[in-house]
Design a protein around this motif. Structure first.
Motif, PDB file in Angstrom:
ATOM      1  N   GLY A 321     -17.207  23.615  -0.847  1.00  0.00           N
ATOM      2  CA  GLY A 321     -16.478  22.367  -0.745  1.00  0.00           C
ATOM      3  C   GLY A 321     -16.488  21.837   0.661  1.00  0.00           C
ATOM      4  O   GLY A 321     -16.843  22.522   1.624  1.00  0.00           O
ATOM      5  N   THR A 322     -16.070  20.598   0.757  1.00  0.00           N
ATOM      6  CA  THR A 322     -15.966  19.932   2.052  1.00  0.00           C
ATOM      7  C   THR A 322     -14.916  18.846   1.932  1.00  0.00           C
ATOM      8  O   THR A 322     -14.506  18.461   0.818  1.00  0.00           O
ATOM      9  CB  THR A 322     -17.318  19.330   2.465  1.00  0.00           C
ATOM     10  OG1 THR A 322     -17.203  18.779   3.789  1.00  0.00           O
ATOM     11  CG2 THR A 322     -17.741  18.230   1.509  1.00  0.00           C
ATOM     12  N   ALA A 323     -14.461  18.347   3.066  1.00  0.00           N
ATOM     13  CA  ALA A 323     -13.428  17.310   3.058  1.00  0.00           C
ATOM     14  C   ALA A 323     -13.920  16.077   2.314  1.00  0.00           C
ATOM     15  O   ALA A 323     -15.032  15.599   2.544  1.00  0.00           O
ATOM     16  CB  ALA A 323     -13.038  16.958   4.492  1.00  0.00           C
ATOM     17  N   GLY A 324     -13.114  15.569   1.424  1.00  0.00           N
ATOM     18  CA  GLY A 324     -13.468  14.402   0.626  1.00  0.00           C
ATOM     19  C   GLY A 324     -14.049  14.742  -0.723  1.00  0.00           C
ATOM     20  O   GLY A 324     -14.002  13.920  -1.650  1.00  0.00           O
ATOM     21  N   ASP A 325     -14.627  15.949  -0.887  1.00  0.00           N
ATOM     22  CA  ASP A 325     -15.229  16.361  -2.158  1.00  0.00           C
ATOM     23  C   ASP A 325     -14.387  17.370  -2.916  1.00  0.00           C
ATOM     24  O   ASP A 325     -14.620  17.611  -4.104  1.00  0.00           O
ATOM     25  CB  ASP A 325     -16.620  16.964  -1.912  1.00  0.00           C
ATOM     26  CG  ASP A 325     -17.606  15.929  -1.394  1.00  0.00           C
ATOM     27  OD1 ASP A 325     -17.400  14.737  -1.701  1.00  0.00           O
ATOM     28  OD2 ASP A 325     -18.540  16.318  -0.690  1.00  0.00           O
ATOM     29  N   GLY A 326     -13.444  17.999  -2.266  1.00  0.00           N
ATOM     30  CA  GLY A 326     -12.623  19.000  -2.922  1.00  0.00           C
ATOM     31  C   GLY A 326     -13.131  20.401  -2.631  1.00  0.00           C
ATOM     32  O   GLY A 326     -14.190  20.604  -2.029  1.00  0.00           O
TER      33      GLY A 326
END
Length: 391
Positions: A321-326
């Motif tokens: 995951g990454t910020a904005g995608d979950g």
């Protein structure tokens, strides 16, 4: 229904004494006028008039049980007794506390009408122009009694309303306290489960291996015994930390909360305890503390359940995951390869985990797989940081 509370003996006594105190001066003034006019008072004035007044005062004792009937009876009876004037005014005041216009109008009409007949009871000469006074004065006194009664009634309603509001507030406060206690018990149960279930499951698994495998070398047995001792010690330490926080001791420093960065240490600890665990992570960045703590609890619950229900299975943990995608979490274990006595299960681990994930705004799923294994997955929200949104 506007019904006043029953009066005590002292409250009843002073009210009747007040009514008598109003009637006695009227009776005495009537006697003075009869004496001044040189008219005969007769036995009725000395005996009958006070007896009727006494009967009216006695009837007033039941005015709250039969308000309209008592008010009309006393008002009509006051026609034959000047001393009963106070009782009639008290009956009118009492019926006015109910604040019902029709009842008040009927009693006022009866009071004014009775007063017209009462003036003929004793032979007191009156001037020809005094008819308006004979109507105005009873109407004025009746109006004063009605005003006082309605003010008392309004005050009773206000006091009753305040009392009811206080009782409602007290019940709501009791309900909120009960709800707070229930929430606190649930929180304590979750913390205790999170702290103990994982450690105790690993200890139970290691003890099961010692019990079922008789071909272990001395070194392997020492490793397992050391793992049991260390796991028990760590469980006690973590339990002590949790109990210190739950006691809300101001001097007690809050125990550090789990986070995403502590998952590798959790996996390493599980490997030391004998679990076959593989961790794959492609997480970029650092999520919020709440999301990281929830992710840690998902992995911890997955490891605990695998140790309990699938001893010897291979466990594969995936984080991405990454910020904005979950943030996606997956804990998959294969089927069990060994059979050991399973420790008792509380049945609330996954339920508590579902609640944690819901509070974090995510979703949780768990189900068996085609290879007789089990998979636990969670998707957690990971929004952009505030400062990045404003760029």
């Amino acid at each position: 229904m506007d019904v006043a509370a029953r009066l005590g003996w002292w409250q009843q006594t002073w009210r009747l004494a007040g009514a008598a105190a109003v009637g006695v001066p009227v009776w005495l003034s009537t006697g003075v006028l009869l004496k001044w006019q040189s008219a005969e008072t007769g036995s009725w004035f000395l005996i009958g008039d006070p007896l009727v007044a006494l009967g009216c005062l006695t009837a007033l004792v039941w005015r709250r049980r039969f308000p309209l009937a008592i008010a009309l009876t006393v008002t009509i009876a006051s026609t034959a007794s000047s001393m009963a004037t106070g009782a009639a005014l008290m009956a009118l005041c009492s019926i006015s506390t109910r604040r019902r216009p029709v009842e008040i109008g009927v009693v006022v009409l009866a009071f004014v009408t009775a007063s017209q007949f009462a003036v003929e009871l004793y032979p007191i000469p009156r001037s020809a122009g005094s008819l308006w006074w004979q109507l105005a004065f009873p109407a004025l006194t009746a109006g004063i009694a009605v005003a006082v009664g309605m003010a008392i009634g309004a005050r009773r309603v206000e006091v009753r309303s305040l009392r009811e509001r206080a009782e409602i507030a007290e019940r709501e406060q009791t309900a909120r306290a009960a709800q707070a206690r229930a929430l606190e018990r649930n929180r304590i149960a979750r913390e205790m489960h999170d702290v103990l279930a994982h450690r105790i499951s690993l200890v139970a698994m290691q003890a099961g291996v010692l019990d079922h495998r008789e071909n272990l070398r001395s070194e392997e047995k020492r490793v397992l015994v050391r793992g049991i001792a260390e796991g028990s010690h760590q469980a006690l330490e973590e339990l002590r930390d949790v109990l210190g926080v739950l006691r809300a001791d101001q001097d007690h420093q809050e125990v550090s909360q789990p986070s995403l960065e502590r998952i590798p240490a959790l996996v390493a600890d599980a490997r030391t305890s004998g679990l076959d665990v593989t961790l794959t992570t492609t997480v970029t960045g650092t999520p919020s503390d709440a999301v990281g703590r929830t992710c840690y609890r998902v992995v911890q619950e997955g490891l605990t359940n695998a140790a309990k229900h699938a001893p010897g299975a291979h466990i594969r943990i995936t984080l991405q995951g990454t910020a904005g995608d979950g943030l996606d979490v997956s804990v998959h274990n294969s089927s069990a390869t060994t059979k050991t006595t399973q420790p008792p299960a509380s049945g609330f681990g996954l339920l508590g985990l579902v609640e944690r994930v819901d509070l974090a705004g995510g979703s949780l799923s768990h189900h068996p797989t085609h290879d007789n294994g089990y998979v636990l997955t969670a998707r957690l929200p990971w929004p952009y940081p505030t400062h990045e949104k404003s760029v």
